[in-house]
Structure formats: structure tokens, C-alpha cells
Design a protein around this motif. Sequence first.
Motif, PDB file in Angstrom:
ATOM      1  N   GLU A   1       0.888  -1.096   0.033  1.00 21.43           N
ATOM      2  CA  GLU A   1       0.020  -0.060   0.034  1.00 21.43           C
ATOM      3  C   GLU A   1       0.862   1.289   0.001  1.00 21.43           C
TER       4      GLU A   1
ATOM      5  N   PHE B   1      -6.439 -12.129  -1.426  1.00 21.74           N
ATOM      6  CA  PHE B   1      -6.590 -12.968  -0.383  1.00 21.74           C
ATOM      7  C   PHE B   1      -6.873 -12.073   0.995  1.00 21.74           C
ATOM      8  N   GLU B   2      -6.185 -10.877   0.847  1.00 17.78           N
ATOM      9  CA  GLU B   2      -6.400  -9.679   1.876  1.00 17.78           C
ATOM     10  C   GLU B   2      -6.911  -8.559   1.067  1.00 17.78           C
ATOM     11  N   THR B   3      -7.814  -7.803   1.931  1.00 13.44           N
ATOM     12  CA  THR B   3      -8.392  -6.787   1.287  1.00 13.44           C
ATOM     13  C   THR B   3      -7.485  -5.571   0.900  1.00 13.44           C
TER      14      THR B   3
ATOM     15  N   LYS C   1      -7.261  -1.663  -0.129  1.00 12.66           N
ATOM     16  CA  LYS C   1      -7.907  -0.428  -0.048  1.00 12.66           C
ATOM     17  C   LYS C   1      -8.307   0.407  -1.274  1.00 12.66           C
TER      18      LYS C   1
ATOM     19  N   ARG D   1     -13.242 -16.291  -3.648  1.00 10.64           N
ATOM     20  CA  ARG D   1     -12.048 -16.236  -3.080  1.00 10.64           C
ATOM     21  C   ARG D   1     -11.520 -17.631  -2.363  1.00 10.64           C
TER      22      ARG D   1
ATOM     23  N   LYS E   1      -8.191 -19.445  -3.221  1.00 13.24           N
ATOM     24  CA  LYS E   1      -7.360 -19.916  -2.457  1.00 13.24           C
ATOM     25  C   LYS E   1      -7.030 -21.290  -2.293  1.00 13.24           C
TER      26      LYS E   1
ATOM     27  N   ASP F   1      -0.892 -13.716  -4.236  1.00 16.33           N
ATOM     28  CA  ASP F   1      -1.865 -12.944  -2.844  1.00 16.33           C
ATOM     29  C   ASP F   1      -2.983 -13.229  -3.506  1.00 16.33           C
ATOM     30  N   SER F   2      -3.519 -13.738  -4.625  1.00 17.38           N
ATOM     31  CA  SER F   2      -4.716 -13.405  -5.232  1.00 17.38           C
ATOM     32  C   SER F   2      -4.800 -14.531  -6.316  1.00 17.38           C
TER      33      SER F   2
END
Length: 343
Positions: free
Chosen positions: A158, A186-188, A190, A259, A263, A284-285
Motif C-alpha cells: 500500500e 486474499f487480503e483486502t 483499500k 476467493r 485460495k 496473493d490473489s
Amino acid sequence: MSFYELAEKVIELERSGRKIIKMHIGDTNLPTPEIVTKTAIDYLQSEKPRYGSAAGLLALREKIARREGCEIENVVVGPGSKHLIYGIMSILLKRGDKVITPDPSWPAYELICNQLGLKMQKIKTSREDNWCPKETDFDAKLVIICNPNNPTSTVYPESWVRKVIENAKKRGNFVILDEAYRALAFETIKNYDGAIRIRSFSKEFNMEGWRLGYAIMPKKIAEKMIKYNQITITCVADFVQHAGLAVLENEEEITTKNRKIWKERADIITRVLNESGFEFTKPDSGIYIFATKPEIKNADKYCMERLAADLAIAPGTDFGESKYVRLCINQDEKTLNTLNKLL
């Protein structure tokens, strides 16, 4: 053989009767949500498809604006992210302008630059640095960041993304964030202010063939993009937009399920590739993995050899790495678990 030539070759082989395991192209291989098909059919049975606004269906734009935390005037709907990126680059840039993107990168960016007479500069990255450039200040009219990245499925830090946007703004330049895979991270991830953001329904909602996406941008740029739509596509088909509205109203359920699937697929493929001697960064995705191994000296040759065994995977050459391959991990558990026999 280029990435797009390979795609056509696979279609040709299938027409001849060959059964190919297709992991070369970004097809989710998941069913389109039932609500999408039902909404489209119901609409077509009750309404006559008509011309609509080049900006997009009002109700859909309102829903997108709430999703993205912006004003409706900042939203423009288009037939997929590629059309939107091409259009935005057409209206923002002039021949000879420089475009920068981290490498490896989606081949379409360079092809668009070639078509528009723009200068593409690729910033080399490495697996050891998780495919993220060290620098953040790029002297170019436009920086394109695909986040999560295609082909590596890594998510950029980020702090790095925000610094790139901040530095571009200081120079009076632009940043496009291609977020086609964002809901599959896999993680939000922003929202980022100060960038033009592109999102697609293809991968997040298994709607590849429906051709639907949207862009978030400053109002003045949005006004130009609407005019671009008017002289190119006129508008996105209204039944497709109604289907898109329905899927956004059921977004949490659909993307949570997707997701989980990606995963599970990622966990299987990382184990299989580790056992087969491949080197890669853990995704990561959804929906790709970008990998190499010492035996791969020429990715094009390696992929053609795999194709002879009815496995289609994409050479990394067009993505910027001639010793890597990109696999779309779009197969069922059994196929993924036995993939080492073909790799």
C-alpha cells in the motif's frame, strides 16, 4: 509464438478435436452466477433492448459509486477493462508520450501503446523483491499498475502504491490502477485516491463473455470518456448492465465463495510446483501463478512442448520474462494435483 497467437492456436486445435487443458488464458472456468443469467433473461423477455447512456445505466452507476465511495459523475461503464484502458489512454495521451509499467506486465498495455504511438518503458523487477520496483517516482505522463498483478498475482504494498500516486500528482501526470482481480485478493485492498481505477466483472464474478467493466476517474476525464464511448461502442448492452447490477447486489456472497475457491487452488498449485522444482512467489490473489525452473531456458519452446501434450500454458516472454511461464490455476482439484505429470 505470442500470447495472443497461442490463444488462437489452442482454439484451432480444439476445433480439430483435441482436448486441451487450458491454463494459458485468464478464464476462471467457474459458472456465471445464476442471478446474472436469470436477470438478463427476465429483462430480455420483458423489455426491448434499446440504446442507453454512453456513461452507463444510471442504477448501475449509482451502485458502483456506493461500492467505490465516489460520486456518480466519476463512474463510466464500458465493455470490459481493456476497452476502458484503451479509451482513457487515447484521450489523455498524445503520440510520443511515455508510459511506464512495472514488468512483468500484461501484454495488452504495450500493444495499446504501439497502436497509439506511445513510448512504453517497462521497469524491471525481480522475484526476490516480490516483483515490486524499489523506486516510486517515475518521469512519465502515465504509470499503469495492475494490482493484483497479472501475471504474478502479487499485491503491491500500500505504501508503494500511494507514493507512486503522490509523485505522479506532483509532476502533473496520471496513474491508472488496473484492479481487474481486486476482489479475488486474499487480503483486502483499500481504495486509492488520486488514481484512475479500472475494475472488471470478468474475473471477480466469472462473467468473462459478458464484457462489462467500469472506470473511476475525475469528472473532466469522465466527460471525455463518455464521448469516446459515444463514438465507439455507443453504449454497453442494457441487459448486460442489468445483470451487472444484480451481481453487485449479491457481491459479498459471490466474491467470498470465489476467493475461497481461488485460495484452495493456489494452495494446491504451490505444493505441486514446489514438488516439481519450480521457483515462484506465492500468489496473493487468484487467478495466476508465475513460475520458472532451471530446465526452462526458452519459455516459448517449453510451452509448445507442453501444448504437444495437450496442456496449454502461457510463455512469460510477452509478459517480460523469457524463462518464466504463467499458469491460470483454473482447473479442478484432481487436474491440479496431477499437473506435475505434464510439467
